[in-house]
Motif scaffolding. Structure first.
Motif, mmCIF file in Angstrom:
data_model
loop_
_atom_site.group_PDB
_atom_site.id
_atom_site.type_symbol
_atom_site.label_atom_id
_atom_site.label_comp_id
_atom_site.label_asym_id
_atom_site.label_seq_id
_atom_site.Cartn_x
_atom_site.Cartn_y
_atom_site.Cartn_z
ATOM 1 N N THR A 163 -8.846 -53.163 -0.581
ATOM 2 C CA THR A 163 -9.422 -53.223 0.764
ATOM 3 C C THR A 163 -9.191 -51.954 1.567
ATOM 4 N N THR A 164 -8.053 -51.272 1.313
ATOM 5 C CA THR A 164 -7.653 -50.163 2.184
ATOM 6 C C THR A 164 -6.864 -49.128 1.390
ATOM 7 N N VAL A 165 -7.105 -47.854 1.700
ATOM 8 C CA VAL A 165 -6.273 -46.768 1.171
ATOM 9 C C VAL A 165 -5.846 -45.897 2.353
ATOM 10 N N ASP A 233 -18.717 -53.024 0.974
ATOM 11 C CA ASP A 233 -17.955 -54.281 1.039
ATOM 12 C C ASP A 233 -16.860 -54.252 2.095
ATOM 13 N N GLY A 234 -16.989 -53.376 3.101
ATOM 14 C CA GLY A 234 -16.048 -53.363 4.212
ATOM 15 C C GLY A 234 -14.740 -52.658 3.949
ATOM 16 N N ARG A 235 -14.578 -52.028 2.816
ATOM 17 C CA ARG A 235 -13.328 -51.319 2.527
ATOM 18 C C ARG A 235 -13.182 -50.110 3.449
ATOM 19 N N GLN A 236 -11.940 -49.730 3.726
ATOM 20 C CA GLN A 236 -11.688 -48.638 4.651
ATOM 21 C C GLN A 236 -10.598 -47.717 4.127
ATOM 22 N N ALA A 237 -10.582 -46.514 4.673
ATOM 23 C CA ALA A 237 -9.529 -45.547 4.341
ATOM 24 C C ALA A 237 -9.225 -44.716 5.570
ATOM 25 N N MET A 238 -7.993 -44.257 5.650
ATOM 26 C CA MET A 238 -7.562 -43.357 6.714
ATOM 27 C C MET A 238 -6.787 -42.200 6.097
ATOM 28 N N MET A 239 -7.046 -40.985 6.581
ATOM 29 C CA MET A 239 -6.302 -39.829 6.105
ATOM 30 C C MET A 239 -5.981 -38.897 7.265
ATOM 31 N N ASN A 240 -4.877 -38.172 7.117
ATOM 32 C CA ASN A 240 -4.488 -37.140 8.073
ATOM 33 C C ASN A 240 -3.905 -35.983 7.285
ATOM 34 N N THR A 241 -4.183 -34.777 7.756
ATOM 35 C CA THR A 241 -3.550 -33.606 7.171
ATOM 36 C C THR A 241 -3.325 -32.584 8.273
ATOM 37 N N GLN A 242 -2.177 -31.884 8.212
ATOM 38 C CA GLN A 242 -1.857 -30.913 9.254
ATOM 39 C C GLN A 242 -0.866 -29.889 8.743
ATOM 40 N N LEU A 243 -0.855 -28.728 9.405
ATOM 41 C CA LEU A 243 -0.006 -27.619 8.965
ATOM 42 C C LEU A 243 1.156 -27.354 9.911
ATOM 43 N N HIS A 244 1.459 -28.295 10.815
ATOM 44 C CA HIS A 244 2.496 -28.066 11.812
ATOM 45 C C HIS A 244 3.900 -28.279 11.255
ATOM 46 N N ASN A 245 4.073 -29.332 10.435
ATOM 47 C CA ASN A 245 5.398 -29.606 9.909
ATOM 48 C C ASN A 245 5.311 -30.631 8.785
ATOM 49 N N PHE A 246 6.439 -30.859 8.126
ATOM 50 C CA PHE A 246 6.487 -31.780 7.003
ATOM 51 C C PHE A 246 6.295 -33.222 7.457
ATOM 52 N N THR A 247 5.625 -33.995 6.646
ATOM 53 C CA THR A 247 5.461 -35.433 6.843
ATOM 54 C C THR A 247 5.945 -36.140 5.577
ATOM 55 N N ILE A 253 -2.038 -48.144 -1.332
ATOM 56 C CA ILE A 253 -3.278 -48.783 -1.793
ATOM 57 C C ILE A 253 -3.105 -50.284 -1.573
ATOM 58 N N VAL A 254 -3.924 -50.866 -0.719
ATOM 59 C CA VAL A 254 -3.791 -52.267 -0.351
ATOM 60 C C VAL A 254 -4.853 -53.092 -1.065
ATOM 61 N N THR A 256 -6.015 -57.382 -2.260
ATOM 62 C CA THR A 256 -5.905 -58.772 -1.824
ATOM 63 C C THR A 256 -4.773 -59.514 -2.515
ATOM 64 N N GLU A 257 -4.287 -58.984 -3.646
ATOM 65 C CA GLU A 257 -3.212 -59.648 -4.396
ATOM 66 C C GLU A 257 -1.874 -58.936 -4.263
ATOM 67 N N ALA A 258 -1.894 -57.624 -4.081
ATOM 68 C CA ALA A 258 -0.649 -56.855 -4.003
ATOM 69 C C ALA A 258 -0.922 -55.507 -3.364
ATOM 70 N N THR A 259 0.151 -54.836 -2.949
ATOM 71 C CA THR A 259 0.075 -53.515 -2.337
ATOM 72 C C THR A 259 0.879 -52.533 -3.172
ATOM 73 N N LEU A 260 0.292 -51.363 -3.422
ATOM 74 C CA LEU A 260 0.956 -50.312 -4.189
ATOM 75 C C LEU A 260 1.293 -49.172 -3.245
ATOM 76 N N THR A 261 2.565 -48.831 -3.163
ATOM 77 C CA THR A 261 3.017 -47.735 -2.317
ATOM 78 C C THR A 261 3.653 -46.660 -3.185
ATOM 79 N N ILE A 262 3.129 -45.454 -3.072
ATOM 80 C CA ILE A 262 3.622 -44.341 -3.879
ATOM 81 C C ILE A 262 4.699 -43.600 -3.099
#
Length: 362
Positions: A163-165, A233-247, A253-254, A256-262
């Motif tokens: 559903t979401t990344v 199918d309504g899936r969404q994603a959000m991204m950000n990138t910047q050169l100011h400092n470390f994140t 990856i979300v 309907t059955e489980a969420t994967l976090t890297i």
């Protein structure tokens, strides 16, 4: 944990088992140093030559890494006795360097991004196909063992319907870094943002809608950008990138059955977690590392593909590289970001339409 929940094993084999090819390095910069160090330490690939527009820089690189031949021009490198050329020039010279190598009959691995816009990426793919040569983008993340496991998790549907990344990447740079140079296609999008964009588009495909926000930097490049994307199918994603400092450089990856976090940084060697609503967790554990521990995997995969007569890398097909840069084009078009030699911001490609209410800042 239920009995039917288990992570697959990585199918990535030892890089030393790949057929040894002769490599030429085009552009002796920072990433070429890291690539050469990793390949020489962890594989049997032969770095046989290096080429630069400066003979002094080329010779220094060759001395540093024990490379037999050094050339003072890219043309001489393209004519050298090598099988494949790793294009590691600044971003806005990737296309030119790749075409030069292809026209000389050499296979190419092109440092990310494959080009600065969709047109360049498509041109490289077309010329490689016409010449019957291998070409791939060096998006090294997708060649890592952990990403082979993630790919299997997604293909098996272990997360359910995606559903979401969510993905982001920020880093700190010295003021003299080329990322602050508008003349070298600077800004975070091509250096850092290509990682979250590649992850998003490899999982969800091409977005139907893109909304982008940007923040200028005093150097004249874009300093930060964010994008929200919607897909079929309504899936969404959000991204950000910047050169100011470390994140944290996180990715999730979300499904309907489980969420994967890297684990962050998500684009480098390391682990990840699959978390189920009932509390079960699957842990993939891999020693955290950086370029030295990871770049050799892409070189070995390229060598195997070329030896097998393949024209592309299954880990990063050219169609996916083109898709990613097309979305970057759509983001830049909304923000008015233009790279050297383009003349104007690229048009929004098919499948990345810009809505009438999209915001624009620069």
């Amino acid at each position: 944990m239920t009995d039917d929940r288990a992570l697959p094993a990585s199918r990535v084999s030892d890089s030393r088992d790949a057929p040894a090819l002769r490599w030429g390095i085009m552009g002796p910069g920072w990433i070429a140093d890291r690539f050469t160090e990793s390949v020489q330490a962890h594989s049997t690939q032969v770095i046989a030559a290096v080429g630069s527009r400066s003979m002094e820089r080329s010779a220094a690189f060759a001395d540093r890494h024990g490379i037999a031949e050094a050339f003072g021009s890219y043309e001489e490198l393209a004519a050298a006795d090598v099988d494949v050329i790793y294009v590691a020039t600044p971003h806005n010279f990737h296309c030119q360097g790749a075409l030069l190598a292809l026209d000389a009959g050499k296979h190419v691995l092109i440092e990310k991004p494959i080009g600065i816009n969709r047109g360049q990426a498509e041109l490289i793919a077309r010329r490689a196909a016409e010449a019957g040569l291998f070409a791939a983008e060096a998006m090294w993340t997708f060649f890592l063992p952990k990403f082979d496991v993630i790919r299997q998790v997604l293909e098996a549907g272990m997360l359910g319907e995606i559903t979401t990344v969510l993905a982001e990447y920020g880093e700190h740079f010295d003021p003299e870094h080329r990322i602050f140079d508008p003349g070298l296609a600077g800004g975070p999008l091509l250096d850092l943002g290509t990682y979250p964009l590649s992850l998003i588009t490899s999982i969800l495909g091409a977005p139907q809608r893109v909304l982008a926000l940007g923040q200028p930097h005093d150097s004249g490049v874009n300093g930060q950008l964010s994008a929200v994307m919607s897909f079929a199918d309504g899936r969404q994603a959000m991204m950000n990138t910047q050169l100011h400092n470390f994140t944290p450089t996180s990715a999730t990856i979300v499904g309907t059955e489980a969420t994967l976090t890297i684990d962050g940084p998500f684009n480098m060697p390391g682990g990840f977690t699959v978390r189920y609503p009932d509390g079960d967790r699957l842990l993939y554990e891999e020693p955290a590392g950086a370029h030295f521990e990871g770049l050799h995997f892409e070189a070995a995969a390229v060598a195997r593909a070329i030896a097998n007569g393949d024209s592309e890398a299954t880990q990063r097909p050219l169609s996916e590289s083109i898709r990613t840069i097309a979305v970057a084009d759509a983001i830049r078009n909304q923000l008015g970001i233009v790279f050297p030699g383009e003349g104007k911001a690229p048009a929004a490609p098919t499948g990345t339409s810009q809505p009438a209410d999209s915001r624009r800042t620069s």
